[in-house]
Motif scaffolding. Structure first.
Motif, PDB file in Angstrom:
ATOM      1  N   THR A  41       0.899  -1.279  -0.030  1.00  0.00           N
ATOM      2  CA  THR A  41       0.046  -0.118   0.023  1.00  0.00           C
ATOM      3  C   THR A  41       1.053   1.312   0.184  1.00  0.00           C
ATOM      4  N   GLU A  42       2.180   1.102  -0.153  1.00  0.00           N
ATOM      5  CA  GLU A  42       3.149   2.281   0.051  1.00  0.00           C
ATOM      6  C   GLU A  42       3.939   2.334  -1.062  1.00  0.00           C
ATOM      7  N   HIS A  44       6.303   0.730  -2.555  1.00  0.00           N
ATOM      8  CA  HIS A  44       7.777   0.074  -2.508  1.00  0.00           C
ATOM      9  C   HIS A  44       8.086  -1.177  -2.137  1.00  0.00           C
ATOM     10  N   PHE A  86      16.190  -1.672  -3.959  1.00  0.00           N
ATOM     11  CA  PHE A  86      15.000  -1.211  -3.123  1.00  0.00           C
ATOM     12  C   PHE A  86      14.110  -0.281  -4.304  1.00  0.00           C
ATOM     13  N   SER A  88      11.081   1.883  -5.450  1.00  0.00           N
ATOM     14  CA  SER A  88       9.728   2.849  -4.732  1.00  0.00           C
ATOM     15  C   SER A  88       9.343   3.753  -5.848  1.00  0.00           C
ATOM     16  N   GLY A  89       8.260   4.447  -5.385  1.00  0.00           N
ATOM     17  CA  GLY A  89       7.854   5.437  -6.290  1.00  0.00           C
ATOM     18  C   GLY A  89       6.994   4.658  -7.476  1.00  0.00           C
ATOM     19  N   LEU A  90       6.568   3.424  -7.149  1.00  0.00           N
ATOM     20  CA  LEU A  90       5.911   2.833  -8.205  1.00  0.00           C
ATOM     21  C   LEU A  90       4.348   3.420  -8.372  1.00  0.00           C
ATOM     22  N   PRO A  91       4.043   3.533  -9.423  1.00  0.00           N
ATOM     23  CA  PRO A  91       2.597   3.741  -9.783  1.00  0.00           C
ATOM     24  C   PRO A  91       1.504   2.819  -9.234  1.00  0.00           C
ATOM     25  N   TYR A 120      -2.750   1.895  -3.171  1.00  0.00           N
ATOM     26  CA  TYR A 120      -2.726   3.052  -2.356  1.00  0.00           C
ATOM     27  C   TYR A 120      -4.241   3.132  -1.767  1.00  0.00           C
ATOM     28  N   LEU A 126      -8.425   8.436   2.061  1.00  0.00           N
ATOM     29  CA  LEU A 126      -7.414   9.649   2.530  1.00  0.00           C
ATOM     30  C   LEU A 126      -8.304  10.986   3.065  1.00  0.00           C
ATOM     31  N   LEU A 129      -9.379  10.731   6.611  1.00  0.00           N
ATOM     32  CA  LEU A 129      -7.972  10.792   7.652  1.00  0.00           C
ATOM     33  C   LEU A 129      -7.419  12.126   7.774  1.00  0.00           C
ATOM     34  N   LEU A 130      -7.547  12.506   6.496  1.00  0.00           N
ATOM     35  CA  LEU A 130      -6.656  14.220   6.450  1.00  0.00           C
ATOM     36  C   LEU A 130      -7.592  15.124   7.287  1.00  0.00           C
ATOM     37  N   LEU A 132      -9.590  14.399   9.614  1.00  0.00           N
ATOM     38  CA  LEU A 132      -9.292  14.086  11.046  1.00  0.00           C
ATOM     39  C   LEU A 132      -8.137  14.619  11.561  1.00  0.00           C
ATOM     40  N   GLY A 133      -7.186  14.506  11.013  1.00  0.00           N
ATOM     41  CA  GLY A 133      -5.626  15.026  11.292  1.00  0.00           C
ATOM     42  C   GLY A 133      -5.874  16.577  11.440  1.00  0.00           C
ATOM     43  N   ALA A 134      -6.525  17.065  10.512  1.00  0.00           N
ATOM     44  CA  ALA A 134      -6.775  18.388  10.486  1.00  0.00           C
ATOM     45  C   ALA A 134      -7.150  19.144  11.764  1.00  0.00           C
TER      46      ALA A 134
END
Lengths: 155, 482
Positions: A41-42, A44, A86, A88-91, A120, A126, A129-130, A132-134
């Motif tokens: 889910t990240e 990488h 390693f 990373s940054g895969l679409p 993702y 997203l 959660l954003l 909530l964070g704010a």
């Protein structure tokens, strides 16, 4: 006494057995340590590989990736002596990777490909959660700032 | 590059370790002459000025994670990854006014545990101590392990030897010098760290063609430039709340607030936040350059030292070695000192031996520092799995303490019930989120649940706390703010 055809057959057989017994000189097989698919889910993952057959000195490894499981269009991710990389940054979606050993102009067979599936978080998750964070951040900030000002004013 | 072959030869690594180790212990002995009583040993005589105060806060917050994990964050999550890490400076910034408030309410206190005990009672105090000690031990162990791993990766010094030397050096100078030695060495370490990071960052910037930088990342790592990358955006808030929780609750920061002169804490924490903020941006940028510089990364944990040594060669490896040593030492010594203070004051004196004399407590402090060092060594020695994951597991625990602290300082109505519920529910739900959703939401969810519990309890069953109850020595002068 052996006839010429029998002798030739024997030589061919011996040669074939000898070739089969020899390591794939300059064409060693390489395989990933993970079979996959790797789900992330990240975006990488660390890919590690090992040579199944002995690798000659001076050999390097070539790691390729593609968005196509048949590798019709490819990109060289890495070429060198390391046995891990390693990525990373895969679409979002699935990326396929394969690796082989190379020495000079001679290349070994490609490994079985390994798939990395990138999934993702959804936009709605997203967003929630954003938000909530704010809210928590602003509440914390306001409480400290207002509290500080009030106490400074003697309230 | 095969990271199993070190960049530095072992002799150079051993020499560097020996020089810095001996120097730091000598400084500890020298500064320790000032620690004549318990208050001198634990709180540097409550006389630390602005320069040392800012430097110690900044250096303590620069851990090996700042140097090693931020490049990894950038490599994993791109631009937002390194910015996410830098949000940890907000914790220092927000602690500045809180430090002012703490000093005004409790001018003669020793620990963060004193605040929780007096504000909320013994149940909340016990829970808070458990959270704090678990977090402190995981931080200590992660630093110890990081030291061994980095020493081995950079110079081939065997893991056990490097880890043992770093822990021993830190234990020794903390033992001899107390908070005087901790703060003094922090000042030197902060200067070294700043110079080292600036030098490596500047050289890497020179080697990278910025026009190619963007093109290479777009081609090979497109998601790293995606400003809407979900895990990166979520880690922004998660890291922030992890940072808030670490700073607001831990005695490392409270002891510094108590150690500084009147009028200094809020300025020192504010300045330290500003000095700290660019460091993860610089180290993160170094990690992001691996791809454009054509450097393969076999192990993401080592991307920082890998890029530095590739770009600067042996000189870069030496700089990284020294910077990592300084960042480790500046955090390990603070943890040892602050955790032993918590154990001496809150557990030994307040729970077990309330009538202990000052000399007795000083001896207890010595044994506790040694004991912490030994326990840390025992936990580091087997080199268990991924300690960074364990450290992030403590995120929901510390994030659950944010609102009990903040509300406790500013809301008269905040109650012990709310604090206990906040810490319990926040930790439980946060830990669930860690395993069910991912590390990048655990601290955020813990903080949100804790805030809800504290606010709800305050609304439904408000307390009517008298602020003067926080000053256990009421004959001392109290600054404004009641």
């Amino acid at each position: 006494m052996m006839t010429a055809p029998k002798r030739a057959t024997l030589v061919c057989l011996a040669g074939g057995l000898l070739l089969a017994a020899l390591p794939a000189a300059g064409r060693p097989r390489v395989e990933f340590e993970t079979e996959g698919p790797i789900i992330t889910t990240e975006g990488h993952a660390t890919l590690r590989w090992a040579a199944v057959d002995p690798v000659e000195r001076g050999s390097v490894f070539e790691l390729q990736d593609s968005t196509d499981p048949e590798f019709r269009s490819t990109h060289v991710w890495y070429r060198g002596p390391d046995r891990a990389s390693f990525v990373s940054g895969l679409p979002e979606g699935t990326s396929w990777f394969r690796v082989r050993a190379v020495r000079g102009q001679r290349a070994g067979p490609w490994s079985d490909p390994v798939a990395i599936e990138v999934d993702y978080a959804s936009s709605s998750t997203l967003g929630r959660l954003l938000a909530l964070g704010a809210v928590v951040f602003l509440a914390t900030l306001v409480t400290v700032v207002v509290g500080h000002r009030r106490r400074e004013a003697g309230g | 590059m095969d990271l199993r072959s070190a960049v530095l030869d072992q002799t150079t690594g051993v020499l560097l370790l020996a020089v810095f180790g001996v120097l730091w212990v000598a400084l500890g002995v020298w500064w320790g002459r000032n620690a004549r009583d318990l208050e001198g040993f634990m709180l540097a005589g409550r006389n630390v000025g602005l320069a040392l105060g800012s430097a110690t806060a900044m250096a303590t917050w620069v851990t090996s994670n700042t140097i090693m994990i931020t490049p990894k964050f950038a490599l994993q999550m791109g631009v937002w990854g390194m910015l996410a890490y830098s949000t940890a400076s907000f914790g220092l910034l927000l602690f500045a006014p809180m430090a002012y408030r703490i000093r005004s309410l409790m001018p003669r206190a020793f620990t963060s545990g004193d605040f929780i005990r007096l504000r909320y009672g013994r149940l909340a105090w016990g829970l808070f101590l458990a959270i704090s000690l678990v977090y402190s031990m995981t931080w200590l162990v992660s630093m110890g392990m990081a030291g061994g791993i980095v020493m081995q990766a950079l110079s081939g010094i065997p893991y056990l030897h490097g880890m043992t030397v770093i822990l021993t050096v830190c234990v020794l100078y903390t033992l001899f010098g107390g908070l005087y030695a901790v703060i003094g060495t922090d000042f030197i370490q902060s200067v070294i760290i700043l110079i080292g990071v600036v030098v490596v960052g500047a050289v890497v910037l020179q080697k990278v063609e910025l026009s190619r930088f963007h093109a290479d990342l777009m081609r090979d790592h497109p998601a790293l430039l995606d400003m809407l990358m979900p895990v990166a955006l979520l880690s922004l808030f998660n890291n922030m709340f992890f940072g808030f929780g670490e700073i607001f609750h831990n005695n490392v920061w409270w002891s510094r607030a108590f150690a500084m002169r009147d009028g200094v804490p809020h300025k020192a924490f504010g300045l330290s936040a500003l000095f700290w903020l660019p460091i993860p941006v610089a180290t993160g940028f170094i990690g992001l350059c691996a791809g454009p510089l054509g450097i393969n990364v076999p192990d993401a944990d080592m991307v920082g030292p890998l890029v530095a040594s590739r770009v600067l060669g042996s000189a870069g490896a030496i700089v990284v070695f020294i910077v990592v040593f300084c960042s480790l030492a500046s955090s390990i010594d603070s943890l040892l000192a602050a955790t032993s203070d918590l154990l001496v004051e809150d557990v030994y004196r307040k729970m077990l031996r309330p009538r202990s004399s000052e000399s007795h407590l000083r001896r207890a402090s010595t044994w506790i520092i040694v004991g912490l060092g030994v326990v840390t060594w025992l936990l580091c020695a087997p080199r268990l799995g991924d300690l960074i994951q364990v450290l992030f597991l403590s995120g929901p625990l510390v994030a659950s303490a944010i609102w009990p602290i903040v509300a406790g300082l500013y809301w008269r109505g905040a109650s012990g019930l709310g604090a206990v519920l906040g810490m319990l529910l926040g930790s439980a739900v946060g830990l669930w989120a860690y395993f069910a959703q991912g590390w990048f939401v655990a601290s955020l969810i813990s903080a949100a649940v804790s805030m809800t519990a504290v606010a709800t309890a305050t609304w439904l069953r408000p307390s009517s706390f008298v602020w003067s109850a926080l000053d256990e020595h009421p004959t001392s002068a109290v600054a404004g703010g009641r």
